[in-house]
Design an enzyme around this catalytic site. Structure first.
Site, PDB file in Angstrom:
ATOM      1  CB  CYS A  50      -0.941   0.003   1.204  1.00  0.00           C
ATOM      2  SG  CYS A  50      -0.104  -0.100   2.794  1.00  0.00           S
ATOM      3  CB  ILE A 194     -10.547  -2.329  16.474  1.00  0.00           C
ATOM      4  CG1 ILE A 194     -10.934  -1.177  17.406  1.00  0.00           C
ATOM      5  CG2 ILE A 194     -11.025  -3.656  17.053  1.00  0.00           C
ATOM      6  CD1 ILE A 194     -10.391  -1.291  18.826  1.00  0.00           C
TER       7      ILE A 194
END
Length: 418
Positions: A50, A194
């Site tokens: 990415c 998370i």
């Protein structure tokens, strides 16, 4: 043979360009085949994450090499060359080796010293070996970069301290609880942060994870990955008493966990302590919770102070790591130059052996026909000497005619002349 590294990353290109230059996993084999079909390319590895897309290549030096490779990259992705040129970097030989070692060691990452990049580099290398790796020098460069990355992690503190919010939250939990294998963790939310927290906790073998989220579907995907239970946000009040650690990160505009909710949970737990890490902005946990006895509340600002301190430590470790990379790059380039000399030595020896075998065969044939042995041996020695010194003699004569004293001295030294 030349080693190259070219590409773009988070420092040189916005995500809008990076996503257009990236190589999807399902088309990587096709891309490598296309790349190796270029006449100048001997071997190649494509690293696409990415934050970066890079080509590592072993190539034959030629005119307009850079232009040809940029054109291939633009044609493959249907890009405008000018858009790419402004963001593209190009490293050759020594700089290419150093760049790969820095990338594998996490020194060129968005998060300094992050360990995930080494796995990504290893996967890129493994993918290239499925019929695509044709250059031993390139293979050796990657293998060397893996050992350098390991040395950097072993000999420096580059990865010792948390520098991401998710990792800092988990580090804090591990500092407060001696072992996570006996605790229950409630995660509130199911976003990217998370997700990272859950994976860190799984690696540290937490006893139980519960994920509370507004949409069950998203939470279930993460729960299936990390082995957690999924509950609704409305169930938190009832289940909070089970949690030793609560880590929350949602996009809720109002607090999800209030003071009264935590008071009830502590009462049910007979005041066994609870760690609450609120990494949401706006906050998910009412600040008043921090005033409760046995409730230890940390906000994202508390974590940022930990991260800032740790980042300073990583930067100090990075200086040591750069020294290791520089040393290892120098050693690799010495090996590479020696490989070039080895090939020349093999060719020279093969040529000499061919001359020897040819003249020896003629001498043996003459002996079998009854020729004078002494004369045949003298003729063999004379012809062998002349054939072996013919090429060096021509080079010496040409250097003398050109008045090239430096070349003459190099030739004398090569021939072992005083």
């Amino acid at each position: 043979m030349t080693l190259l590294a070219l590409g773009i990353n988070h420092k040189t290109a916005p995500v809008s360009l990076r996503e257009r230059v990236s190589f999807s996993p399902d088309k990587l084999d096709q891309a490598l085949d296309s790349l190796l079909a270029q006449p100048m390319v001997q071997g190649g590895v494509v690293l696409s994450t990415c934050n970066r897309t890079e080509l590592y290549l072993s190539v034959e030096e030629q005119d307009n090499l850079q232009e040809a490779l940029i054109r291939w990259l633009c044609d493959y992705h249907n890009l405008n060359e000018e858009d790419l040129r402004k963001s593209l970097y190009w490293h050759q030989d020594n700089d290419a080796v150093s760049h790969l070692m820095r990338v594998a060691s996490g020194l060129d990452s968005l998060v300094l010293g992050e360990p995930q990049i080494l796995g990504q580099v290893k996967k890129a290398f493994a993918d290239s070996q499925k019929g695509h790796m044709k250059a031993s020098e390139l293979e050796r460069m990657f293998q060397k970069s893996f050992s350098v990355a390991k040395r950097v992690r072993t000999e420096t503190d580059i990865g010792a301290s948390a520098v991401s919010v998710a990792f800092a939250a988990c580090t804090l939990a591990r500092q407060i609880f001696e072992s996570l294998s006996t605790v229950t963790v409630l995660l509130v939310g199911a976003g990217e942060t998370i997700e990272l927290v859950a994976r860190h906790l799984r690696e540290h073998k937490v006893q139980k994870m519960i994920i509370a989220n507004r949409t069950r579907e998203r939470a279930q995907i993460l729960a299936d990955e990390v082995g957690a239970e999924v509950i609704a946000l409305s169930d938190i009040d009832e289940r909070l008493r089970e949690a030793d650690i609560i880590i929350s990160s949602t996009a809720s505009p109002l607090p999800i966990i209030g003071k009264g909710m935590v008071e009830r949970a502590l009462k049910s737990r007979r005041n066994q302590p609870m760690l609450l890490v609120d990494i949401a902005v706006p906050r998910d946990v009412e600040p008043e919770v921090g005033k409760l006895a046995n409730a230890y509340l940390y906000s994202v600002d508390d974590l940022q102070s930990i991260i800032s301190h740790n980042l300073a430590q990583r930067k100090a470790a990075a200086v040591e790591a750069e020294t290791i990379v520089a040393q290892e790059t120098s050693e690799f380039m010495s090996w590479l130059r020696a490989q070039s000399a080895s090939e020349t030595i093999r060719e020279y020896r093969s040529q000499a052996e061919h001359i020897r075998d040819e003249l020896t065969a003629k001498a043996l044939a003459a002996l079998e026909q009854g020729g004078d042995a002494q004369a045949i041996m003298q003729d063999l020695a004379w012809k062998l000497t002349n054939r072996l010194i013919h090429a060096p003699t021509k080079s010496l004569q040409q250097a003398a005619r050109d008045g090239d004293n430096e070349r003459l001295n190099i030739l004398r030294d090569s021939l072992g002349l005083e």
